[in-house]
Design a protein around this motif. Sequence first.
Motif, PDB file in Angstrom:
ATOM      1  N   ASN A   5      47.556 -28.675 -25.062  1.00 30.85           N
ATOM      2  CA  ASN A   5      48.758 -29.513 -25.127  1.00 30.85           C
ATOM      3  C   ASN A   5      48.508 -30.795 -25.902  1.00 30.85           C
ATOM      4  OD1 ASN A   5      50.268 -27.680 -23.694  1.00 30.85           O
ATOM      5  ND2 ASN A   5      50.036 -28.720 -21.735  1.00 30.85           N
ATOM      6  N   VAL A   6      47.326 -31.384 -25.707  1.00 26.27           N
ATOM      7  CA  VAL A   6      46.969 -32.605 -26.442  1.00 26.27           C
ATOM      8  C   VAL A   6      46.916 -32.294 -27.929  1.00 26.27           C
ATOM      9  CG1 VAL A   6      45.145 -34.286 -26.865  1.00 26.27           C
ATOM     10  CG2 VAL A   6      45.746 -33.684 -24.517  1.00 26.27           C
ATOM     11  N   SER A   7      46.265 -31.193 -28.272  1.00 25.72           N
ATOM     12  CA  SER A   7      46.156 -30.775 -29.668  1.00 25.72           C
ATOM     13  C   SER A   7      47.527 -30.508 -30.267  1.00 25.72           C
ATOM     14  CB  SER A   7      45.277 -29.534 -29.762  1.00 25.72           C
ATOM     15  OG  SER A   7      45.209 -29.080 -31.080  1.00 25.72           O
ATOM     16  N   ARG A   8      48.374 -29.821 -29.522  1.00 25.80           N
ATOM     17  CA  ARG A   8      49.724 -29.515 -29.988  1.00 25.80           C
ATOM     18  C   ARG A   8      50.519 -30.805 -30.198  1.00 25.80           C
ATOM     19  NH1 ARG A   8      51.633 -26.438 -25.900  1.00 25.80           N
ATOM     20  NH2 ARG A   8      50.213 -24.797 -26.520  1.00 25.80           N
ATOM     21  N   GLY A   9      50.383 -31.741 -29.262  1.00 27.59           N
ATOM     22  CA  GLY A   9      51.086 -33.013 -29.387  1.00 27.59           C
ATOM     23  C   GLY A   9      50.616 -33.811 -30.597  1.00 27.59           C
ATOM     24  N   LEU A  10      49.320 -33.809 -30.821  1.00 28.47           N
ATOM     25  CA  LEU A  10      48.766 -34.521 -31.974  1.00 28.47           C
ATOM     26  C   LEU A  10      49.209 -33.844 -33.267  1.00 28.47           C
ATOM     27  CD1 LEU A  10      47.045 -36.852 -32.904  1.00 28.47           C
ATOM     28  CD2 LEU A  10      45.036 -35.383 -32.707  1.00 28.47           C
ATOM     29  N   ASN A  11      49.260 -32.525 -33.263  1.00 26.79           N
ATOM     30  CA  ASN A  11      49.709 -31.789 -34.437  1.00 26.79           C
ATOM     31  C   ASN A  11      51.146 -32.168 -34.788  1.00 26.79           C
ATOM     32  OD1 ASN A  11      50.009 -29.072 -36.134  1.00 26.79           O
ATOM     33  ND2 ASN A  11      47.876 -29.403 -35.592  1.00 26.79           N
ATOM     34  N   GLU A  12      51.975 -32.333 -33.760  1.00 24.47           N
ATOM     35  CA  GLU A  12      53.364 -32.727 -33.975  1.00 24.47           C
ATOM     36  C   GLU A  12      53.446 -34.143 -34.544  1.00 24.47           C
ATOM     37  OE1 GLU A  12      57.385 -33.288 -31.350  1.00 24.47           O
ATOM     38  OE2 GLU A  12      55.995 -31.710 -30.781  1.00 24.47           O
ATOM     39  N   VAL A  13      52.613 -35.032 -34.050  1.00 19.34           N
ATOM     40  CA  VAL A  13      52.571 -36.408 -34.565  1.00 19.34           C
ATOM     41  C   VAL A  13      52.210 -36.393 -36.050  1.00 19.34           C
ATOM     42  CG1 VAL A  13      51.284 -38.588 -34.467  1.00 19.34           C
ATOM     43  CG2 VAL A  13      52.039 -37.497 -32.349  1.00 19.34           C
ATOM     44  N   GLY A  49      56.055 -26.691 -38.555  1.00 18.63           N
ATOM     45  CA  GLY A  49      55.305 -26.500 -37.318  1.00 18.63           C
ATOM     46  C   GLY A  49      54.904 -25.075 -37.012  1.00 18.63           C
ATOM     47  N   SER A  50      55.209 -24.125 -37.888  1.00 18.74           N
ATOM     48  CA  SER A  50      54.822 -22.743 -37.614  1.00 18.74           C
ATOM     49  C   SER A  50      53.352 -22.486 -37.950  1.00 18.74           C
ATOM     50  CB  SER A  50      55.724 -21.759 -38.361  1.00 18.74           C
ATOM     51  OG  SER A  50      55.604 -21.912 -39.746  1.00 18.74           O
ATOM     52  N   ARG A  51      52.708 -23.459 -38.580  1.00 21.30           N
ATOM     53  CA  ARG A  51      51.281 -23.364 -38.869  1.00 21.30           C
ATOM     54  C   ARG A  51      50.621 -24.668 -38.445  1.00 21.30           C
ATOM     55  NH1 ARG A  51      48.967 -20.761 -44.384  1.00 21.30           N
ATOM     56  NH2 ARG A  51      46.834 -20.596 -43.667  1.00 21.30           N
TER      57      ARG A  51
END
Length: 92
Positions: A5-13, A49-51
């Motif tokens: 989740n942290v990684s996903r959140g950072l990826n979104e940022v 965000g698909s990659r």
Amino acid sequence: MTESNVSRGLNEVVRNNIVKIIETKDLKVSDLERKSKFSPNTIYKYLNGSRRISLNVLDDFSKILNINSKLLVDRNLIVEKKVEIIIGPKHD
């Protein structure tokens, strides 16, 4: 919060910051393609965000956009466009 989740959140940022910078600099996917090794399809996948954006890709985007990679992970990044208009006599 899990590591995923942290990684996903950072990826979104990172993705949101890249999009903000691209829009502010009035860049198009074709501009990014010319400056990178990515195909247009790959660029779209990163931006929608698909990659996932790896550290290497983050570094690539920072070079393409000519900014410090640390800015791309800043959750509070502010991107503003400032235009300066200068009016004066014509120089011959």
